[in-house]
Design a protein around this motif. Structure first.
Motif, PDB file in Angstrom:
ATOM      1  N   SER A 209       0.854  -1.176   0.000  1.00  0.00           N
ATOM      2  CA  SER A 209       0.000   0.000   0.000  1.00  0.00           C
ATOM      3  C   SER A 209       0.895   1.232   0.000  1.00  0.00           C
ATOM      4  O   SER A 209       1.597   1.503   0.983  1.00  0.00           O
ATOM      5  N   ASN A 210       0.898   1.947  -1.115  1.00  0.00           N
ATOM      6  CA  ASN A 210       1.766   3.124  -1.272  1.00  0.00           C
ATOM      7  C   ASN A 210       3.235   2.778  -1.024  1.00  0.00           C
ATOM      8  O   ASN A 210       3.992   3.552  -0.417  1.00  0.00           O
ATOM      9  N   GLY A 211       3.630   1.586  -1.466  1.00  0.00           N
ATOM     10  CA  GLY A 211       5.025   1.171  -1.332  1.00  0.00           C
ATOM     11  C   GLY A 211       5.380   0.581   0.008  1.00  0.00           C
ATOM     12  O   GLY A 211       6.537   0.201   0.238  1.00  0.00           O
ATOM     13  N   VAL A 212       4.384   0.491   0.941  1.00  0.00           N
ATOM     14  CA  VAL A 212       4.654   0.009   2.299  1.00  0.00           C
ATOM     15  C   VAL A 212       4.063  -1.384   2.479  1.00  0.00           C
ATOM     16  O   VAL A 212       2.925  -1.659   2.078  1.00  0.00           O
ATOM     17  N   ASP A 242       4.926 -11.204  26.192  1.00  0.00           N
ATOM     18  CA  ASP A 242       5.127 -11.194  24.745  1.00  0.00           C
ATOM     19  C   ASP A 242       4.110 -10.256  24.109  1.00  0.00           C
ATOM     20  O   ASP A 242       2.934 -10.231  24.488  1.00  0.00           O
ATOM     21  N   SER A 243       4.565  -9.474  23.157  1.00  0.00           N
ATOM     22  CA  SER A 243       3.709  -8.441  22.563  1.00  0.00           C
ATOM     23  C   SER A 243       3.636  -8.588  21.062  1.00  0.00           C
ATOM     24  O   SER A 243       4.508  -9.187  20.425  1.00  0.00           O
ATOM     25  N   GLY A 244       2.582  -7.988  20.503  1.00  0.00           N
ATOM     26  CA  GLY A 244       2.439  -7.930  19.055  1.00  0.00           C
ATOM     27  C   GLY A 244       3.006  -6.619  18.545  1.00  0.00           C
ATOM     28  O   GLY A 244       2.746  -5.545  19.104  1.00  0.00           O
ATOM     29  N   THR A 245       3.817  -6.704  17.511  1.00  0.00           N
ATOM     30  CA  THR A 245       4.451  -5.520  16.953  1.00  0.00           C
ATOM     31  C   THR A 245       4.215  -5.490  15.447  1.00  0.00           C
ATOM     32  O   THR A 245       4.260  -6.532  14.782  1.00  0.00           O
ATOM     33  N   LEU A 246       3.960  -4.297  14.936  1.00  0.00           N
ATOM     34  CA  LEU A 246       3.739  -4.127  13.508  1.00  0.00           C
ATOM     35  C   LEU A 246       4.941  -3.418  12.901  1.00  0.00           C
ATOM     36  O   LEU A 246       5.318  -2.327  13.324  1.00  0.00           O
ATOM     37  N   VAL A 247       5.547  -4.069  11.935  1.00  0.00           N
ATOM     38  CA  VAL A 247       6.696  -3.487  11.237  1.00  0.00           C
ATOM     39  C   VAL A 247       6.230  -3.006   9.864  1.00  0.00           C
ATOM     40  O   VAL A 247       5.589  -3.752   9.117  1.00  0.00           O
ATOM     41  N   LEU A 248       6.520  -1.749   9.550  1.00  0.00           N
ATOM     42  CA  LEU A 248       6.221  -1.182   8.245  1.00  0.00           C
ATOM     43  C   LEU A 248       7.523  -1.123   7.459  1.00  0.00           C
ATOM     44  O   LEU A 248       8.494  -0.476   7.891  1.00  0.00           O
ATOM     45  N   ALA A 249       7.544  -1.840   6.337  1.00  0.00           N
ATOM     46  CA  ALA A 249       8.795  -1.969   5.584  1.00  0.00           C
ATOM     47  C   ALA A 249       8.639  -1.508   4.144  1.00  0.00           C
ATOM     48  O   ALA A 249       7.543  -1.550   3.575  1.00  0.00           O
ATOM     49  N   LEU A 250       9.741  -1.063   3.568  1.00  0.00           N
ATOM     50  CA  LEU A 250       9.801  -0.639   2.175  1.00  0.00           C
ATOM     51  C   LEU A 250      10.889  -1.458   1.466  1.00  0.00           C
ATOM     52  O   LEU A 250      11.834  -1.936   2.098  1.00  0.00           O
ATOM     53  N   PHE A 251      10.741  -1.564   0.142  1.00  0.00           N
ATOM     54  CA  PHE A 251      11.806  -2.152  -0.658  1.00  0.00           C
ATOM     55  C   PHE A 251      12.323  -1.057  -1.564  1.00  0.00           C
ATOM     56  O   PHE A 251      11.660  -0.633  -2.516  1.00  0.00           O
ATOM     57  N   PHE A 257      13.913  -2.184   3.937  1.00  0.00           N
ATOM     58  CA  PHE A 257      14.203  -1.069   4.831  1.00  0.00           C
ATOM     59  C   PHE A 257      13.026  -0.893   5.783  1.00  0.00           C
ATOM     60  O   PHE A 257      11.865  -0.924   5.354  1.00  0.00           O
ATOM     61  N   VAL A 258      13.314  -0.746   7.080  1.00  0.00           N
ATOM     62  CA  VAL A 258      12.256  -0.572   8.081  1.00  0.00           C
ATOM     63  C   VAL A 258      11.896   0.912   8.171  1.00  0.00           C
ATOM     64  O   VAL A 258      12.741   1.754   8.522  1.00  0.00           O
ATOM     65  N   ASP A 259      10.645   1.202   7.869  1.00  0.00           N
ATOM     66  CA  ASP A 259      10.180   2.593   7.917  1.00  0.00           C
ATOM     67  C   ASP A 259       9.665   2.963   9.313  1.00  0.00           C
ATOM     68  O   ASP A 259       9.848   4.084   9.776  1.00  0.00           O
ATOM     69  N   ALA A 260       8.997   2.016   9.988  1.00  0.00           N
ATOM     70  CA  ALA A 260       8.465   2.273  11.320  1.00  0.00           C
ATOM     71  C   ALA A 260       8.188   0.961  12.038  1.00  0.00           C
ATOM     72  O   ALA A 260       7.993  -0.072  11.406  1.00  0.00           O
ATOM     73  N   VAL A 261       8.193   1.032  13.373  1.00  0.00           N
ATOM     74  CA  VAL A 261       7.838  -0.095  14.225  1.00  0.00           C
ATOM     75  C   VAL A 261       6.826   0.408  15.243  1.00  0.00           C
ATOM     76  O   VAL A 261       7.105   1.361  15.992  1.00  0.00           O
ATOM     77  N   GLU A 262       5.669  -0.236  15.294  1.00  0.00           N
ATOM     78  CA  GLU A 262       4.588   0.232  16.169  1.00  0.00           C
ATOM     79  C   GLU A 262       3.981  -0.932  16.933  1.00  0.00           C
ATOM     80  O   GLU A 262       3.940  -2.062  16.421  1.00  0.00           O
ATOM     81  N   PRO A 263       3.499  -0.697  18.137  1.00  0.00           N
ATOM     82  CA  PRO A 263       2.811  -1.770  18.878  1.00  0.00           C
ATOM     83  C   PRO A 263       1.450  -2.048  18.275  1.00  0.00           C
ATOM     84  O   PRO A 263       0.773  -1.142  17.761  1.00  0.00           O
TER      85      PRO A 263
END
Length: 266
Positions: A209-212, A242-251, A257-263
């Protein structure tokens, strides 16, 4: 193997002794142009060989053998290397001095020792990017995400954040907070014990979605202890759930490349 055969062994005694003397006591035989020791000093000549042909054959073999030996002494066999060098000293009786060059041996790296109350971690294995993590595929993105969290864990043990910084957007808030703890508590004699991170679950739908791309990660981290330079325990964080984490990545530029890391909330 070239066999020299004869019905009567009486005719070869002088020839065998002569061959053996020329080879310096080594028992020779011919194998397709090479030299090697023979198991038994028995030599037989081909049936029906007349004495004149026998003489020619023996002389030819002697000359051929001397040429082979001269060739070996001057150049050696192609592609073969040696760690020894020979220098000749001139004088009334010339002699060769053999000086051996020691073969370098690999120095074994020290064993990995995690940090504890006695001191910081030692010989921490450096994470290695898998080949699949270099590909723009679902499997590649998941492998890269695991690698990124391995780098994050490596930072807690060593304070080294150089590689993860190259792969992460500098405006990532959670990433910067972790970086400050890792660098600050692995300097001036201070160290961290524990805090190692594992990722039991890494999954992506691989929808762009929009490169992410989004990657859902289950993160598990050990208890983290903070030690002062004098060895006293400053503080300690208990093991979090233990937690759930959302990684937003780009190529981009041919790499992930990691753009952001959010819970993940809720």
């Amino acid at each position: 193997m070239v066999f020299l055969a004869v019905d009567n062994f009486d005719h070869i005694t002088v020839t065998w002794v002569t061959l053996k003397a020329l080879f310096g006591g080594m028992t020779p035989f011919l194998r397709f142009g090479g030299l090697a020791p023979m198991r038994s000093p028995s030599v037989v000549w081909p049936r029906g060989l007349n004495p004149g042909a026998l003489t020619v054959l023996v002389c030819s073999l002697l000359v051929w053998s001397l040429l082979v030996l001269a060739g070996c002494d001057s150049g050696g066999s192609p592609g073969q290397t040696s760690s020894a060098s020979v220098t000749a000293s001139a004088g009334p009786s010339e002699s060769a001095t053999l000086s051996a060059t020691p073969t370098p041996t690999a120095t074994p790296s020290g064993a990995y020792k995690p940090a504890d109350a006695s001191g910081p971690a030692q010989n921490v294995p450096v994470p290695v990017l898998p080949e699949v993590a270099k590909t723009r595929t679902k499997e590649g993105l998941e492998a890269f995400t695991r690698y990124w969290f391995e780098l994050l864990s490596y930072g807690y043990e060593t304070g080294d954040v150089a590689e993860i910084s190259v792969l992460t957007n500098p405006v990532c808030a959670m990433c910067q907070q972790a970086k400050q703890v890792q660098q600050g508590w692995n300097s001036d004699g201070r160290w961290l014990a524990g805090g190692r991170i594992t990722t039991p679950v890494v999954n992506t739908t691989y929808r762009e979605s929009n490169g992410v791309y989004q990657v859902a990660v289950q993160v598990s981290q050990e208890r983290l202890s903070y030690f002062n330079a004098d060895g006293t325990l400053d503080s300690e964080d208990p093991k979090p759930a233990d937690s759930g984490t959302l990684v937003l990545a780009l190529f981009r530029d041919g790499a992930w490349f990691v753009d952001a890391v959010e819970p993940i909330v809720g």
